[in-house]
Enzyme design. Structure first.
Site, PDB file in Angstrom:
ATOM      1  N   GLN A  76       0.740  -1.188   0.061  1.00  0.00           N
ATOM      2  CA  GLN A  76      -0.167   0.105  -0.108  1.00  0.00           C
ATOM      3  C   GLN A  76       0.788   1.182  -0.094  1.00  0.00           C
ATOM      4  O   GLN A  76       0.445   2.439  -0.117  1.00  0.00           O
ATOM      5  CB  GLN A  76      -0.780   0.030   1.318  1.00  0.00           C
ATOM      6  CG  GLN A  76      -1.753  -1.144   1.396  1.00  0.00           C
ATOM      7  CD  GLN A  76      -2.607  -1.039   2.743  1.00  0.00           C
ATOM      8  OE1 GLN A  76      -3.426  -0.332   3.023  1.00  0.00           O
ATOM      9  NE2 GLN A  76      -2.126  -2.242   3.636  1.00  0.00           N
ATOM     10  N   HIS A  89      -1.169   1.767  -4.176  1.00  0.00           N
ATOM     11  CA  HIS A  89      -1.627   3.372  -3.944  1.00  0.00           C
ATOM     12  C   HIS A  89      -0.764   3.919  -4.684  1.00  0.00           C
ATOM     13  O   HIS A  89      -0.578   5.276  -4.681  1.00  0.00           O
ATOM     14  CB  HIS A  89      -1.599   3.554  -2.628  1.00  0.00           C
ATOM     15  CG  HIS A  89      -3.013   2.938  -2.032  1.00  0.00           C
ATOM     16  ND1 HIS A  89      -2.702   2.666  -0.551  1.00  0.00           N
ATOM     17  CD2 HIS A  89      -4.040   2.645  -2.396  1.00  0.00           C
ATOM     18  CE1 HIS A  89      -4.084   2.189  -0.113  1.00  0.00           C
ATOM     19  NE2 HIS A  89      -4.968   2.011  -1.298  1.00  0.00           N
ATOM     20  N   THR A 109       0.267  -2.954   8.509  1.00  0.00           N
ATOM     21  CA  THR A 109      -1.039  -2.346   8.087  1.00  0.00           C
ATOM     22  C   THR A 109      -2.103  -2.268   9.006  1.00  0.00           C
ATOM     23  O   THR A 109      -2.386  -3.211   9.807  1.00  0.00           O
ATOM     24  CB  THR A 109      -1.415  -2.758   6.581  1.00  0.00           C
ATOM     25  OG1 THR A 109      -2.911  -2.226   6.380  1.00  0.00           O
ATOM     26  CG2 THR A 109      -1.485  -4.180   6.545  1.00  0.00           C
TER      27      THR A 109
HETATM   28  P1  NAD Z   1      -1.721   2.858   8.661  1.00  0.00           P
HETATM   29  O1  NAD Z   1      -1.015   4.097   9.099  1.00  0.00           O
HETATM   30  O2  NAD Z   1      -3.393   2.999   8.667  1.00  0.00           O
HETATM   31  O3  NAD Z   1      -1.346   1.911   9.813  1.00  0.00           O
HETATM   32  C1  NAD Z   1       0.074   1.650  10.019  1.00  0.00           C
HETATM   33  C2  NAD Z   1       0.171   0.093  10.893  1.00  0.00           C
HETATM   34  O4  NAD Z   1       1.651   0.039  11.069  1.00  0.00           O
HETATM   35  C3  NAD Z   1      -0.487   0.296  12.190  1.00  0.00           C
HETATM   36  O5  NAD Z   1      -1.467  -1.014  12.114  1.00  0.00           O
HETATM   37  C4  NAD Z   1       0.705   0.000  13.062  1.00  0.00           C
HETATM   38  O6  NAD Z   1       0.506  -0.499  14.212  1.00  0.00           O
HETATM   39  C5  NAD Z   1       1.680  -0.352  12.285  1.00  0.00           C
HETATM   40  N1  NAD Z   1       3.115   0.002  12.779  1.00  0.00           N
HETATM   41  C6  NAD Z   1       3.643   1.096  13.401  1.00  0.00           C
HETATM   42  N2  NAD Z   1       4.847   0.841  13.549  1.00  0.00           N
HETATM   43  C7  NAD Z   1       5.129  -0.373  13.010  1.00  0.00           C
HETATM   44  C8  NAD Z   1       6.378  -1.132  12.892  1.00  0.00           C
HETATM   45  N3  NAD Z   1       7.668  -0.482  13.597  1.00  0.00           N
HETATM   46  N4  NAD Z   1       6.339  -2.269  12.439  1.00  0.00           N
HETATM   47  C9  NAD Z   1       5.245  -2.945  12.060  1.00  0.00           C
HETATM   48  N5  NAD Z   1       4.024  -2.120  12.161  1.00  0.00           N
HETATM   49  C10 NAD Z   1       4.306  -0.954  12.635  1.00  0.00           C
HETATM   50  O7  NAD Z   1      -1.133   2.566   7.493  1.00  0.00           O
HETATM   51  P2  NAD Z   1      -1.808   1.668   6.344  1.00  0.00           P
HETATM   52  O8  NAD Z   1      -2.593   0.380   6.646  1.00  0.00           O
HETATM   53  O9  NAD Z   1      -0.709   1.406   5.223  1.00  0.00           O
HETATM   54  O10 NAD Z   1      -2.714   2.683   5.523  1.00  0.00           O
HETATM   55  C11 NAD Z   1      -2.425   3.984   5.206  1.00  0.00           C
HETATM   56  C12 NAD Z   1      -2.417   4.456   3.865  1.00  0.00           C
HETATM   57  O11 NAD Z   1      -1.581   5.380   3.860  1.00  0.00           O
HETATM   58  C13 NAD Z   1      -1.765   3.444   2.762  1.00  0.00           C
HETATM   59  O12 NAD Z   1      -2.923   3.299   1.825  1.00  0.00           O
HETATM   60  C14 NAD Z   1      -0.660   3.744   2.244  1.00  0.00           C
HETATM   61  O13 NAD Z   1      -0.512   4.285   0.776  1.00  0.00           O
HETATM   62  C15 NAD Z   1      -0.466   5.264   2.943  1.00  0.00           C
HETATM   63  N6  NAD Z   1       0.836   5.426   3.485  1.00  0.00           N
HETATM   64  C16 NAD Z   1       2.073   5.294   2.877  1.00  0.00           C
HETATM   65  C17 NAD Z   1       3.411   5.558   3.422  1.00  0.00           C
HETATM   66  C18 NAD Z   1       4.628   5.045   2.634  1.00  0.00           C
HETATM   67  O14 NAD Z   1       4.660   4.855   1.562  1.00  0.00           O
HETATM   68  N7  NAD Z   1       5.706   4.673   3.515  1.00  0.00           N
HETATM   69  C19 NAD Z   1       3.441   6.060   4.637  1.00  0.00           C
HETATM   70  C20 NAD Z   1       2.132   6.478   5.162  1.00  0.00           C
HETATM   71  C21 NAD Z   1       0.790   6.195   4.704  1.00  0.00           C
END
Ligand code: NAD
Length: 232
Positions: free
Chosen positions: A86, A104, A176
């Site tokens: 994602q 995404h 996620t």
């Molecule tokens: P989310 O922010 O909804 O959830 C993040 C998840 O990661 C949570 O369940 C949390 O408990 C977990 N988490 C936090 N720290 C962690 C770690 N060290 N190791 C493993 N897990 C950990 O994110 P989502 O479910 O990916 O959905 C949000 C949307 O935001 C996605 O669709 C994505 O496209 C976008 N997004 C992308 C990025 C990126 O590209 N890195 C960053 C932020 C958001």
């Protein structure tokens, strides 16, 4: 070779210094979704949207893949590995994963902001961190926008992802919150015979089909444990 599919979210890149969206220090705390991540936001204030994603791109360019991204790349030695992410960062590719589906989008790429932008598969690479409304245009003359799927837009790669998980032997969901639809629905598309894992520090709070084994750890800790298990 067994087919192993990884389904990753923002949490896998958290230990690389890229903020998640929903944790307490996440991005949504600082911005309102509707101001930066919707077609309406672009129509109203494209400069703000462009600035928001330019800042994300700069952060991503400065970040490095972590051990979790690297473990997944190394699994290719023993498994036919597909990554469905994602994330809009390219840390899986930079760690060496060869088959990555971005549900995404990918912030290192741009696309037209013209009328067919939502479903286009024509992408432009972005040099450096900045996309500029007055400088960067598609072939049809519209300003380029980041290749990111906004809330309310179609997810053209979702069908590819569904096909990909349909014959998985092993499925690893990692980092996620499974709150963004339709993509979160993917966990219901795996075969009954598939061995499934969910790695997330908040794993215990997540309601999942019984098929899933929960590993309530960070991405780097959880994958280190799981990879050892898969290779023994
Ligand atoms: P989310 O922010 O909804 O959830 C993040 C998840 O990661 C949570 O369940 C949390 O408990 C977990 N988490 C936090 N720290 C962690 C770690 N060290 N190791 C493993 N897990 C950990 O994110 P989502 O479910 O990916 O959905 C949000 C949307 O935001 C996605 O669709 C994505 O496209 C976008 N997004 C992308 C990025 C990126 O590209 N890195 C960053 C932020 C958001």
């Amino acid at each position: 070779m067994k087919k192993l599919v990884v389904f990753s979210g923002a949490g896998i890149s958290a230990e690389s210094g890229i903020n998640t969206f929903r944790d307490s220090d996440g991005l949504w705390e600082q911005y309102r979704i509707e101001e930066v991540a919707t077609p309406e936001a672009w129509a109203k204030n494209p400069e703000l949207v462009q600035r928001f994603y330019n800042a994300r791109r700069k952060n991503i360019l400065e970040a490095q893949p972590n051990i979790a991204h690297q473990h997944i790349a190394h699994l290719e030695k023993n498994y036919d590995v597909y990554v469905i992410t994602q994330n809009i960062d390219d840390l899986h590719e930079r760690a060496g994963s060869s088959k990555v589906i971005h549900l995404h989008g990918n912030i290192r790429l741009a696309k037209s902001s013209g009328p067919d932008a939502e479903n286009t598969r024509e992408f432009y690479s972005v040099e450096g961190a900045e996309l500029n409304l007055n400088k960067h245009f598609c072939r049809q003359g519209y300003p380029l926008r980041s290749h990111v799927v906004w809330f309310g837009e179609a997810v053209p790669a979702y069908t590819d992802a569904q096909l990909c998980v349909a014959d998985a032997d092993i499925f690893i969901v990692i980092g996620t919150s499974l709150q963004v639809y339709p993509v979160a629905g993917l966990i219901h598309d795996i075969p009954a015979s598939c061995t499934a894992y969910y790695i997330d520090p908040k794993a215990e709070q997540q309601h999942l089909p019984a098929q899933f084994q929960k590993i309530a750890k960070t991405a780097t800790e959880g994958l280190s444990i799981l990879v050892e298990q898969l290779q023994s």
